[in-house]
Structures are given as C-alpha cells and as structure tokens.
Design an enzyme around this catalytic site. Sequence first.
Site, PDB file in Angstrom:
ATOM      1  N   ASP A   1      -3.708  -4.936 -18.034  1.00  0.00           N
ATOM      2  CA  ASP A   1      -2.554  -4.076 -18.378  1.00  0.00           C
ATOM      3  C   ASP A   1      -2.592  -3.595 -19.827  1.00  0.00           C
ATOM      4  O   ASP A   1      -1.550  -3.517 -20.503  1.00  0.00           O
ATOM      5  CB  ASP A   1      -1.222  -4.828 -18.116  1.00  0.00           C
ATOM      6  CG  ASP A   1      -1.030  -5.143 -16.647  1.00  0.00           C
ATOM      7  OD1 ASP A   1      -1.605  -4.434 -15.803  1.00  0.00           O
ATOM      8  OD2 ASP A   1      -0.318  -6.107 -16.338  1.00  0.00           O
TER       9      ASP A   1
ATOM     10  N   ARG B   1     -15.376 -15.695  -9.502  1.00  0.00           N
ATOM     11  CA  ARG B   1     -14.932 -14.320  -9.649  1.00  0.00           C
ATOM     12  C   ARG B   1     -16.122 -13.390  -9.846  1.00  0.00           C
ATOM     13  O   ARG B   1     -16.159 -12.283  -9.309  1.00  0.00           O
ATOM     14  CB  ARG B   1     -13.975 -14.199 -10.838  1.00  0.00           C
ATOM     15  CG  ARG B   1     -13.352 -12.824 -10.940  1.00  0.00           C
ATOM     16  CD  ARG B   1     -12.499 -12.666 -12.155  1.00  0.00           C
ATOM     17  NE  ARG B   1     -13.323 -12.475 -13.348  1.00  0.00           N
ATOM     18  CZ  ARG B   1     -12.837 -12.392 -14.577  1.00  0.00           C
ATOM     19  NH1 ARG B   1     -11.553 -12.520 -14.787  1.00  0.00           N
ATOM     20  NH2 ARG B   1     -13.634 -12.211 -15.609  1.00  0.00           N
TER      21      ARG B   1
ATOM     22  N   GLN C   1       9.212   2.788  -7.709  1.00  0.00           N
ATOM     23  CA  GLN C   1       8.131   3.136  -6.769  1.00  0.00           C
ATOM     24  C   GLN C   1       8.126   4.630  -6.455  1.00  0.00           C
ATOM     25  O   GLN C   1       7.061   5.234  -6.359  1.00  0.00           O
ATOM     26  CB  GLN C   1       8.239   2.290  -5.504  1.00  0.00           C
ATOM     27  CG  GLN C   1       7.725   0.867  -5.765  1.00  0.00           C
ATOM     28  CD  GLN C   1       6.748   0.381  -4.723  1.00  0.00           C
ATOM     29  OE1 GLN C   1       7.041   0.436  -3.544  1.00  0.00           O
ATOM     30  NE2 GLN C   1       5.591  -0.090  -5.150  1.00  0.00           N
TER      31      GLN C   1
ATOM     32  N   GLY D   1       0.785  -1.223   0.000  1.00  0.00           N
ATOM     33  CA  GLY D   1       0.000   0.000   0.000  1.00  0.00           C
ATOM     34  C   GLY D   1       0.820   1.277   0.000  1.00  0.00           C
ATOM     35  O   GLY D   1       0.333   2.326   0.439  1.00  0.00           O
ATOM     36  N   SER D   2       2.035   1.239  -0.527  1.00  0.00           N
ATOM     37  CA  SER D   2       2.821   2.482  -0.547  1.00  0.00           C
ATOM     38  C   SER D   2       2.210   3.496  -1.512  1.00  0.00           C
ATOM     39  O   SER D   2       2.259   4.706  -1.264  1.00  0.00           O
ATOM     40  CB  SER D   2       4.288   2.207  -0.895  1.00  0.00           C
ATOM     41  OG  SER D   2       4.433   1.866  -2.250  1.00  0.00           O
TER      42      SER D   2
ATOM     43  N   HIS E   1       1.209   0.529 -13.385  1.00  0.00           N
ATOM     44  CA  HIS E   1       1.964  -0.689 -13.660  1.00  0.00           C
ATOM     45  C   HIS E   1       3.466  -0.339 -13.731  1.00  0.00           C
ATOM     46  O   HIS E   1       3.840   0.651 -14.371  1.00  0.00           O
ATOM     47  CB  HIS E   1       1.498  -1.296 -14.993  1.00  0.00           C
ATOM     48  CG  HIS E   1       2.171  -2.592 -15.288  1.00  0.00           C
ATOM     49  ND1 HIS E   1       1.798  -3.776 -14.677  1.00  0.00           N
ATOM     50  CD2 HIS E   1       3.210  -2.904 -16.094  1.00  0.00           C
ATOM     51  CE1 HIS E   1       2.576  -4.753 -15.112  1.00  0.00           C
ATOM     52  NE2 HIS E   1       3.439  -4.257 -15.973  1.00  0.00           N
TER      53      HIS E   1
ATOM     54  N   LEU F   1     -10.339  -7.941 -12.640  1.00  0.00           N
ATOM     55  CA  LEU F   1     -11.725  -7.494 -12.505  1.00  0.00           C
ATOM     56  C   LEU F   1     -12.497  -7.878 -13.768  1.00  0.00           C
ATOM     57  O   LEU F   1     -12.017  -7.688 -14.888  1.00  0.00           O
ATOM     58  CB  LEU F   1     -11.772  -5.984 -12.295  1.00  0.00           C
ATOM     59  CG  LEU F   1     -11.129  -5.504 -10.986  1.00  0.00           C
ATOM     60  CD1 LEU F   1     -11.017  -3.986 -10.968  1.00  0.00           C
ATOM     61  CD2 LEU F   1     -11.918  -5.993  -9.776  1.00  0.00           C
TER      62      LEU F   1
HETATM   63  C1  GRF Z   1       3.250  -1.168  -7.595  1.00  0.00           C
HETATM   64  O1  GRF Z   1       4.553  -1.342  -8.053  1.00  0.00           O
HETATM   65  C2  GRF Z   1       2.289  -1.092  -8.744  1.00  0.00           C
HETATM   66  O2  GRF Z   1       2.855  -0.609  -9.905  1.00  0.00           O
HETATM   67  C3  GRF Z   1       1.885  -2.534  -8.944  1.00  0.00           C
HETATM   68  O3  GRF Z   1       1.855  -3.074  -7.667  1.00  0.00           O
HETATM   69  C4  GRF Z   1       2.766  -2.383  -6.823  1.00  0.00           C
HETATM   70  C5  GRF Z   1       2.047  -2.007  -5.565  1.00  0.00           C
HETATM   71  O4  GRF Z   1       2.901  -1.482  -4.596  1.00  0.00           O
HETATM   72  N1  GRF Z   1       0.637  -2.603  -9.651  1.00  0.00           N
HETATM   73  P1  GRF Z   1       2.312  -0.837  -3.253  1.00  0.00           P
HETATM   74  O5  GRF Z   1       1.449  -1.895  -2.594  1.00  0.00           O
HETATM   75  O6  GRF Z   1       1.536   0.370  -3.637  1.00  0.00           O
HETATM   76  O7  GRF Z   1       3.514  -0.509  -2.430  1.00  0.00           O
END
Ligand code: GRF
Length: 203
Positions: free
Chosen positions: A143, A63, A169, A13-14, A107, A91
């Site tokens: 994607d 699903r 990130q 969740g960063s 992504h 989804l």
């Molecule tokens: C990110 O690198 C995003 O691009 C990918 O999943 C990762 C999630 O990272 N879809 P975080 O949980 O937000 O740290």
Amino acid sequence: MDARVAVLASGVGSNLQALLDDVVVGRKVALVVSDHSDSPALERARDARVKDVFLDPGKHESRDEYDRELLELLRGEDVTHVVLAGWMRILGPEVVEAYRWRMLNIHPSLLPAFPGDNAVKAAIDYGVKVAGVTVHFVEEQVDHGPIILQESIPVLRTDDEWELRARIQELEHRIYRVAIRAMLEDRIEVFGRYVTIDEAGGW
Ligand code: GRF
C-alpha cells in the site's frame, strides 16, 4: 503487442466485474487468478469467458515458491499488465520487479492513511470526516507505491462501516478503470513518487 491484463482477486470480485463490464478494459482481461478456490471472482471470469486459474497457496512451501508459479503463469499467458482487485497476498520482489509500472492496486482509503486490512473500519473508528479510494502502482512495500488517482467522499454522521464501504466500492468501480485505461494507453508518467496522467486519451 496487444495488452493482456491479468486480474488477481481473492474475494467477492466486484471490482473485477466492473472491469469486465468496461468496454475498453473488459476486452483486455485475459486471465483471472485467485488464491481461494471458492472466490466468486473465478465464476465471474468464467461467465465472461475469461480464463480463470485457482493458484493454491496450500501447495507451496513458501511465498517465493508461490510467487514463482504465479510469475510462470503470467508469463505463460503473455500477460503484459497486472491489476490487483482485492488480492490478499503480499507479492514478493520478483513479481513486483517483473511488472514494475505495469501493476496496479486499489485501496479503500486515502493513503497513506489506513494502509493494510480493514481500512474502512479503521477510518470509521478513527472518526475521519472524509474517506476515499486510492489507486497506486504496486511496489515492494504494501500500500505504498506512487499514487495515480485518489478520490474522496464525505463520511456521513449516520454511516456505519457497511454503508461507508458500499459508497467506497461505488467509487472504486468508477475510478479503477480510469487508471487502468491510462496505464494501458501509456498515458502515465512517474517522477519519483509523483505521477502524472495525460488526460488527452479521455477520462
Ligand atoms: C476493495 O475494497 C479493494 O479496495 C480492496 O479489496 C476490496 C475488494 O473488493 N483492495 P471486491 O472483491 O472487488 O468486491
């Protein structure tokens, strides 16, 4: 109606944190959903006094059924826009249709290179010299939706997967909010696969 954003996150969740910390986007986040009960994203939501919901995949036969409950939850909370931030479930068409052009994904590669899981490792293993991040609309195909923003960074000779991931990130935390602000302010136009952003609202 005022925008109400749901962030869907499966992992650390960063990205969610960066959005909660953004002065514009943070105020619009009304709901955080995770498919993992132990996802730190849920705790981040609680710390920010945002409603958090763990939607248990184990409780659903298919699903479609999971998607229906998710959609019910989103509608029940009057969610206007959806942001995927490390959401690891595909989804289905019902959810995609309900939030078409109002649902984004980020992504960690320059799509269409390296879609799917483990994109950063795949880029390192391939030996690319330039890596990056893509923000795109969510479509039925994973994607694949029209690209809103992309930014690149060089891959250094000394990079391993983790070093490159850390820099990717940082980039994600910087650009996701830019795309989300543009979406919330209706500054994005889509022409087939081609997307423009009206920058008048400021980057
Ligand atoms: C990110 O690198 C995003 O691009 C990918 O999943 C990762 C999630 O990272 N879809 P975080 O949980 O937000 O740290």
